[in-house]
Write a protein that holds these residues in place. Structure first.
Motif, PDB file in Angstrom:
ATOM      1  N   ALA A   1       0.951  -1.321   0.065  1.00 37.00           N
ATOM      2  CA  ALA A   1       0.091   0.132   0.113  1.00 37.00           C
ATOM      3  C   ALA A   1       0.695   1.251   0.185  1.00 37.00           C
ATOM      4  N   LYS A   2       2.060   1.208   0.836  1.00 41.99           N
ATOM      5  CA  LYS A   2       2.887   2.217   0.763  1.00 41.99           C
ATOM      6  C   LYS A   2       3.493   2.688  -0.517  1.00 41.99           C
ATOM      7  N   LEU A   3       3.485   1.920  -1.409  1.00 44.87           N
ATOM      8  CA  LEU A   3       3.756   2.211  -2.758  1.00 44.87           C
ATOM      9  C   LEU A   3       2.738   2.841  -3.678  1.00 44.87           C
ATOM     10  N   GLY A   4       1.244   2.968  -3.061  1.00 46.50           N
ATOM     11  CA  GLY A   4       0.417   3.591  -3.910  1.00 46.50           C
ATOM     12  C   GLY A   4      -0.291   2.456  -4.889  1.00 46.50           C
ATOM     13  N   SER A   5       0.014   1.022  -4.574  1.00 44.69           N
ATOM     14  CA  SER A   5      -0.489   0.002  -5.351  1.00 44.69           C
ATOM     15  C   SER A   5      -2.060  -0.198  -4.888  1.00 44.69           C
ATOM     16  N   ARG A   6      -2.735  -0.603  -5.828  1.00 43.67           N
ATOM     17  CA  ARG A   6      -3.913  -1.098  -5.801  1.00 43.67           C
ATOM     18  C   ARG A   6      -4.211  -2.608  -6.189  1.00 43.67           C
ATOM     19  N   ILE A   7      -4.413  -3.519  -5.549  1.00 40.19           N
ATOM     20  CA  ILE A   7      -4.229  -4.874  -5.948  1.00 40.19           C
ATOM     21  C   ILE A   7      -5.737  -5.578  -5.721  1.00 40.19           C
ATOM     22  N   ALA A   8      -6.450  -5.834  -6.764  1.00 40.54           N
ATOM     23  CA  ALA A   8      -7.815  -6.571  -6.705  1.00 40.54           C
ATOM     24  C   ALA A   8      -8.074  -7.911  -7.057  1.00 40.54           C
ATOM     25  N   TYR A   9      -8.765  -8.436  -6.331  1.00 38.70           N
ATOM     26  CA  TYR A   9      -9.221 -10.040  -6.996  1.00 38.70           C
ATOM     27  C   TYR A   9     -10.405  -9.866  -7.679  1.00 38.70           C
ATOM     28  N   MET A  10     -10.211 -10.568  -8.872  1.00 37.18           N
ATOM     29  CA  MET A  10     -11.323 -10.339  -9.791  1.00 37.18           C
ATOM     30  C   MET A  10     -12.147 -11.722  -9.717  1.00 37.18           C
ATOM     31  N   ASP A  11     -13.430 -11.857  -9.284  1.00 37.04           N
ATOM     32  CA  ASP A  11     -14.149 -12.869  -9.208  1.00 37.04           C
ATOM     33  C   ASP A  11     -14.882 -13.464 -10.581  1.00 37.04           C
ATOM     34  N   ILE A  12     -14.245 -14.364 -11.449  1.00 35.85           N
ATOM     35  CA  ILE A  12     -14.992 -14.665 -12.587  1.00 35.85           C
ATOM     36  C   ILE A  12     -15.701 -15.880 -12.277  1.00 35.85           C
ATOM     37  N   TYR A  13     -15.273 -16.824 -11.226  1.00 35.94           N
ATOM     38  CA  TYR A  13     -16.050 -17.972 -11.069  1.00 35.94           C
ATOM     39  C   TYR A  13     -17.582 -17.718 -10.705  1.00 35.94           C
ATOM     40  N   THR A  14     -17.809 -16.835  -9.767  1.00 38.13           N
ATOM     41  CA  THR A  14     -19.363 -16.650  -9.463  1.00 38.13           C
ATOM     42  C   THR A  14     -20.265 -16.424 -10.509  1.00 38.13           C
ATOM     43  N   PRO A  15     -19.975 -15.535 -11.316  1.00 41.58           N
ATOM     44  CA  PRO A  15     -20.922 -15.203 -12.317  1.00 41.58           C
ATOM     45  C   PRO A  15     -20.940 -16.310 -13.723  1.00 41.58           C
TER      46      PRO A  15
END
Length: 361
Positions: A273-287
């Motif tokens: 987070a201190k680097l300004g990074s945004r890391i997201a988990y993309m849920d393709i399983y559920t749809p």
């Protein structure tokens, strides 16, 4: 005098509308480019330029793509990340990096480095002679060198910092590697192999951030036990031919991987987070499960692909002489592994809140 005041009032209204539109556009275009890494779920045609049997640059692939072009995408039309690219406002579709005809402007708004058949396990891409994840990262470094020569180092750094990075792989590691070949099963239980893959995911994402990436979205595994190919290979004769129910044990492997992946990404978000990074988990399983189980949407065929019998055909086994269903929008799967454009579109719509969470401030 009355006419003059009316005219001035009209100009003010027009000015306010233009300002509102410009402000809205500014909020929705905080992405400079889109870059994709991984396997056939993100490959728009890089495999066209290498020697591999894992290709799809022929009919009936691309049947519903603009101008009916078989680009090398492993589906009948667009991929999830084409729709996402359009949503964030950078381009209509994401081209393959290995296409040497791309202009600087086309390169500037992003490309895909993905390769159909690849995976996080270094052994997986060797099975079908495709581009490994590590080689994809090397190609990204070459991309940066090209852009620095074209627009300068500072502009390239800013471009990378504001770009959206998509990572989508892992299914081939299980379907084409662990579940098919004995090499990894000798040394790893399924759970241990999942941990082995996630170590490679962690390493790759850190290397990507070392290269300047700050907005990263990582896809989970789709419901592996519901792939027509997996159903066929893991069923008795009755289920393989008639019922074609999902193989729960295989989907459970995907669920375990997804659970561990989500936890790992949450930890990484805190660490970086201190680097300004945004890391997201993309849920393709559920749809996709919602489509297959009929919880949402209106698909008629959920356990066979549109191409051929829809149970084993993919890549060169889905070819110009194969039977192809007349309306792919009725099917969740295009061939025995890859979803249709309609399914990809619906998944992309389900992912938009996640994408917006890392691309909008």
């Amino acid at each position: 005098m009355h006419l003059s005041y009316s005219f001035i009032f009209l100009l003010l209204i027009i000015f306010m509308l233009e300002a509102t539109i410009t402000q809205a556009q500014g909020k929705s275009t905080l992405v400079s480019a889109i870059f994709a890494f991984g396997d056939s779920t993100a490959d728009p045609g890089n495999n066209n330029y290498i020697k591999t049997p894992s290709r799809s640059n022929f009919s009936p692939y691309g049947r519903d793509f603009p101008n009916h072009v078989a680009t090398g995408r492993f589906t009948n039309g667009m991929l999830i990340y084409d729709f996402i690219a359009k949503h964030v406002g950078v381009k209509e579709s994401v081209p393959p990096y290995l296409d040497q005809s791309l202009s600087t402007e086309e390169l500037k708004t992003g490309v895909s480095f993905a390769s159909g058949g690849s995976g996080f396990d270094p052994l997986t891409p060797k099975i079908s002679n495709v581009i490994s994840i590590s080689k994809q990262l090397e190609n990204f470094e070459k991309y940066k060198e090209k852009m620095e020569a074209a627009i300068g180092k500072e502009q390239t750094q800013n471009l990378i910092k504001e770009a959206l990075f998509i990572v989508s792989a892992g299914i081939n590691d299980f379907v084409a590697n662990y579940n098919t070949l004995p090499i990894r099963r000798i040394n790893y239980t399924t759970s241990a192999y999942t941990d082995f893959l996630l170590q490679h995911v962690d390493r790759f994402l850190q290397e990507l951030m070392d290269q300047g990436a700050r907005k990263i979205a990582v896809a989970n595994l789709l419901p592996m036990g519901c792939l027509p190919f997996v159903i066929t290979l893991n069923s008795d004769i009755i289920n393989a031919i008639t019922k074609r129910d999902c193989i729960d044990s295989q989907s459970s492997i995907a669920q375990d991987y997804n659970f561990k992946l989500q936890n790992m990404l949450n930890d990484m978000q805190i660490r970086f987070a201190k680097l300004g990074s945004r890391i997201a988990y993309m849920d393709i399983y559920t749809p996709l499960v919602d489509m297959i189980l009929g919880r949402k949407y209106d698909f008629e065929i959920v356990n066979r692909g549109c191409c051929g019998t829809g149970s084993v055909e993919f890549a060169f086994l889905c070819n110009p002489i194969s039977f192809v269903c007349p309306n792919a929008s009725k099917y969740v799967f295009w061939d025995s592994i890859h979803p249709t454009e309609k399914a990809y579109y619906l998944v992309s719509q389900a992912l938009l809140p996640t994408i917006d969470s890392i691309t909008k401030y």
